[in-house]
Design a protein around this motif. Structure first.
Motif, short mmCIF file in Angstrom:
data_model
loop_
_atom_site.label_atom_id
_atom_site.label_comp_id
_atom_site.label_asym_id
_atom_site.label_seq_id
_atom_site.Cartn_x
_atom_site.Cartn_y
_atom_site.Cartn_z
N GLN A 148 0.81 -1.22 0.00
CA GLN A 148 0.00 0.00 0.00
C GLN A 148 0.85 1.28 0.00
OE1 GLN A 148 -2.75 0.40 3.29
NE2 GLN A 148 -3.84 2.05 2.28
N TYR B 173 0.71 4.04 -2.99
CA TYR B 173 0.27 5.42 -2.72
C TYR B 173 1.35 6.42 -3.16
CZ TYR B 173 -4.06 4.39 -0.15
OH TYR B 173 -5.34 4.00 0.18
N TYR C 33 -4.26 -1.19 -4.49
CA TYR C 33 -4.02 -0.01 -3.65
C TYR C 33 -3.80 1.24 -4.50
CZ TYR C 33 -3.51 -3.49 0.00
OH TYR C 33 -3.74 -4.53 0.86
N GLN D 261 -7.15 2.45 -5.55
CA GLN D 261 -7.80 3.09 -4.38
C GLN D 261 -7.31 4.52 -4.22
OE1 GLN D 261 -6.79 1.07 -0.70
NE2 GLN D 261 -8.29 -0.53 -1.11
N ARG D 262 -6.01 4.70 -4.25
CA ARG D 262 -5.42 6.02 -4.07
C ARG D 262 -5.80 6.96 -5.21
NH1 ARG D 262 -4.40 9.81 -0.64
NH2 ARG D 262 -2.58 11.07 -1.16
N GLU E 160 -9.26 8.20 -4.66
CA GLU E 160 -9.29 9.25 -3.62
C GLU E 160 -8.85 10.59 -4.20
OE1 GLU E 160 -7.79 6.42 0.09
OE2 GLU E 160 -6.58 8.20 -0.43
N LEU F 54 -11.61 -3.09 -11.57
CA LEU F 54 -11.20 -2.14 -10.52
C LEU F 54 -11.56 -0.70 -10.93
CD1 LEU F 54 -7.58 -3.29 -9.53
CD2 LEU F 54 -9.56 -3.16 -8.01
N HIS G 237 -14.43 1.62 -8.90
CA HIS G 237 -14.11 2.90 -8.25
C HIS G 237 -14.69 4.11 -9.00
CE1 HIS G 237 -11.20 0.38 -6.09
NE2 HIS G 237 -11.31 1.29 -5.15
#
Ligand SMILES: O=C[C@H](O)[C@H](O)[C@H](O)COP(=O)(O)O
Length: 237
Positions: A8, A12, A35, A38-39, A42, A63, A67
């Motif tokens: 992670q 990131y 990960y 995900q970042r 965000e 994915l 998201h």
């Protein structure tokens, strides 16, 4: 820090350093890339970034969709700014073994269309010579009818051992996103010229692609057990 946390922090850091507004972004495959996406999600949300995401596999596409990111195609976005992807092993020359999860073909196509290929990984992938740490060998995607002659040719050229990759929750072999089989070649000699090996294997009829990524990756991020990230870039020769 767990291995997952190490993945992670690497993911990131790479996304924070390489994703910019209006970029065309190649999304790699595997557990570390989860990960990164995900970042990315965000940052897209908080900074209102416009990013077009080009997947390297069915998993990557899922994915991107999950998201709510902007899904693009290579056909309409053939010039990718940066691709962030995982690796099974990275040697001291930044040669990679990829395809442990069976996704090497589309990954290599996307990497070849990217200005930059950035690798994200935990510290267990960082090695001096290929085979030091990743023991499952080089994955090779092949046309199903040709797997036996390909296997025999590679063994007669370089030795080692080759296994047809078996599926886990299905009887028989793994079938890739492209309908092919995967051979895992456990090479015996760690001192091979991987560029030559890659070129030679690719010329065997029925070989679609190898999981050797030579001279493709410009930077790698390795998440460490202590929580920091070690960055390694290609040394210009
Ligand atoms: O086929 C899978 C891909 O090449 C992955 O990027 C590679 O196996 C690394 O995956 P992970 O991040 O799960 O270790």
């Amino acid at each position: 820090m767990s291995l997952e946390q190490a993945k992670q922090v690497a993911a990131y850091q790479a996304v924070d350093q390489f994703v910019t507004n209006n970029c065309i972004f190649g999304v790699g495959s595997g557990s570390t890339v989860v990960y990164a996406v995900q970042r990315l999600a965000e940052r897209v949300e908080s900074e209102k970034l416009k990013v077009t995401c080009i997947p390297t596999s069915f998993q990557a596409k899922q994915l991107i969709i999950k998201h709510g990111l902007n899904l693009g195609e290579l056909e309409t976005n053939p010039n990718i700014d940066v691709t962030i992807d995982g690796a099974d092993e990275v040697d001291s020359n930044m040669t990679l073994i990829k395809g442990g999860g069976g996704c090497l073909l589309q990954e290599k196509i996307i990497a070849s269309c990217s200005k930059k290929l950035i690798v994200i990984a935990d510290y267990t992938k960082d090695s001096v010579k290929l085979g030091d740490r990743y023991k499952k060998g080089v994955p090779i995607e092949v046309i199903p009818m040709a797997y036996v002659p390909i296997k025999n040719k590679i063994i007669s050229l370089y030795g080692g051992e080759i296994k047809l990759r078996s599926a886990v929750a299905k009887a028989g072999p793994v079938v890739t996103d492209n309908g092919n089989f995967i051979l895992d070649w456990m090479f015996a000699n760690q001192n091979l010229d991987w560029e030559k090996v890659n070129n030679t294997i690719k010329l065997i009829p029925g070989v679609v692609e190898t999981g050797l990524f030579v001279n493709m990756c410009c930077k790698a991020y390795f998440g460490q057990p202590e929580g920091n990230v070690v960055e390694r870039s290609v040394i210009e020769k």
